[in-house]
Design an enzyme around this catalytic site. Structure first.
Site, PDB file in Angstrom:
ATOM      1  N   SER A   1       0.821  -1.213   0.000  1.00 25.51           N
ATOM      2  CA  SER A   1       0.000   0.000   0.000  1.00 25.51           C
ATOM      3  C   SER A   1       0.855   1.262   0.000  1.00 25.51           C
ATOM      4  CB  SER A   1      -0.915   0.011   1.221  1.00 25.51           C
ATOM      5  OG  SER A   1      -1.643  -1.197   1.309  1.00 25.51           O
TER       6      SER A   1
HETATM    7  N1  SAM Z   1      -0.873  -3.528   3.577  1.00 27.18           N
HETATM    8  C1  SAM Z   1      -0.179  -4.476   2.752  1.00 27.18           C
HETATM    9  C2  SAM Z   1       1.246  -4.038   2.560  1.00 27.18           C
HETATM   10  O1  SAM Z   1       1.634  -2.990   3.078  1.00 27.18           O
HETATM   11  O2  SAM Z   1       1.992  -4.761   1.899  1.00 27.18           O
HETATM   12  C3  SAM Z   1      -0.800  -4.570   1.408  1.00 27.18           C
HETATM   13  C4  SAM Z   1      -1.982  -5.430   1.356  1.00 27.18           C
HETATM   14  S1  SAM Z   1      -2.547  -5.681  -0.287  1.00 27.18           S
HETATM   15  C5  SAM Z   1      -3.166  -4.126  -0.743  1.00 27.18           C
HETATM   16  C6  SAM Z   1      -4.008  -6.635   0.079  1.00 27.18           C
HETATM   17  C7  SAM Z   1      -3.724  -8.057   0.478  1.00 27.18           C
HETATM   18  O3  SAM Z   1      -4.952  -8.646   0.901  1.00 27.18           O
HETATM   19  C8  SAM Z   1      -3.211  -8.917  -0.651  1.00 27.18           C
HETATM   20  O4  SAM Z   1      -1.987  -9.480  -0.301  1.00 27.18           O
HETATM   21  C9  SAM Z   1      -4.296  -9.998  -0.827  1.00 27.18           C
HETATM   22  O5  SAM Z   1      -3.797 -11.272  -1.190  1.00 27.18           O
HETATM   23  C10 SAM Z   1      -4.912 -10.012   0.559  1.00 27.18           C
HETATM   24  N2  SAM Z   1      -6.262 -10.549   0.633  1.00 27.18           N
HETATM   25  C11 SAM Z   1      -7.304 -10.401  -0.222  1.00 27.18           C
HETATM   26  N3  SAM Z   1      -8.372 -11.078   0.223  1.00 27.18           N
HETATM   27  C12 SAM Z   1      -8.003 -11.666   1.396  1.00 27.18           C
HETATM   28  C13 SAM Z   1      -8.666 -12.508   2.343  1.00 27.18           C
HETATM   29  N4  SAM Z   1      -9.932 -12.899   2.209  1.00 27.18           N
HETATM   30  N5  SAM Z   1      -7.972 -12.921   3.418  1.00 27.18           N
HETATM   31  C14 SAM Z   1      -6.676 -12.558   3.612  1.00 27.18           C
HETATM   32  N6  SAM Z   1      -6.005 -11.789   2.742  1.00 27.18           N
HETATM   33  C15 SAM Z   1      -6.654 -11.337   1.655  1.00 27.18           C
END
Ligand code: SAM
Length: 218
Positions: free
Chosen positions: A61
């Site tokens: 992010s």
């Molecule tokens: N805040 C994180 C960082 O700084 O790296 C970035 C997160 S990224 C925008 C969103 C993450 O949510 C992805 O890695 C994705 O695989 C995960 N994600 C999506 N749906 C999910 C779920 N149901 N359970 C757990 N993780 C999930």
């Protein structure tokens, strides 16, 4: 490239200049080496004002979004926080350095393993990570003082409300597949919740039983 200088500039120009004023958060953002959470080829961009790809169609992010979501939880240092969407582990590291313990769920096992490795390298040891569908929360470890969801959902999954302590805060993007509002929900009482809209945002989708389905991809 001098990463310390780049990081200090990021904090001044992207975080403090946009109104984040929690001294503990500013200190932590100045300390966590964001460049270690991205691939070597992208390290030169690690302190730029935006998200970056981390593989599997996912992103680390934007630094400001990480700061704004952390600030919205109003952490004091004693909390147990649930994070959904570990991704690179960068937001996890920020939370871990600001609070007592972080429980983080990532649905893609390769990302969870990579995040664990970087956190271990930084000797951040107050984090439990598991690979699972985070839309149902983490029942065994509930309730939580704070819940931070780093992926966008069409609605707030009911389990997040149930797994929040009274007085606890949930921060997450809610809305469309490509564009959402960042909302904060405070649990005032057993059945009473306050909902605030903080800002517009764009997150990757939260995919799972109480989120989007993979077939929803537009
Ligand atoms: N805040 C994180 C960082 O700084 O790296 C970035 C997160 S990224 C925008 C969103 C993450 O949510 C992805 O890695 C994705 O695989 C995960 N994600 C999506 N749906 C999910 C779920 N149901 N359970 C757990 N993780 C999930």
């Amino acid at each position: 490239m001098d990463y310390t200088i780049a990081r200090r500039r990021m904090v001044e120009q992207q975080i403090v200049a946009r109104g984040i004023d929690d001294p503990r958060l500013i200190d932590v953002m100045n300390k966590v080496p964001r460049h270690l959470f991205v691939d070597e080829g992208l390290r030169g961009h690690a302190y730029a004002d935006g998200p970056l790809p981390i593989g599997h169609k996912q992103t680390i992010s934007q630094p400001y979004m990480v700061a704004a979501m952390s600030a919205a939880l109003g952490l004091q240092g004693h909390e147990r926080v649930l994070e959904i969407g570990t991704g690179s582990g960068y937001q996890t590291a920020i939370l871990a350095m600001m609070t007592k313990r972080v429980y983080s769920i990532e649905r893609i096992s390769t990302l969870a393993a990579r995040a664990r490795k970087v956190l271990d390298q930084l000797q951040i040891s107050n984090v439990n990570i598991k690979t699972a569908d985070g839309t149902i929360g983490w029942k065994d470890q509930a309730p939580f003082d704070g819940i931070l969801v780093a992926a966008g959902a069409p609605d707030v999954p009911h389990e997040y409300l149930v797994q929040l302590i009274i007085g606890g805060k949930l921060v997450m993007p809610v809305g469309g597949y490509h564009q959402q509002s960042l909302i904060r929900i405070t649990r005032l009482d057993k059945d009473q919740f306050k909902r605030e809209e903080l800002m517009g945002c764009r997150f990757v989708p939260l995919i799972g039983t109480a989120g989007w389905s993979e077939a929803d991809e537009i």
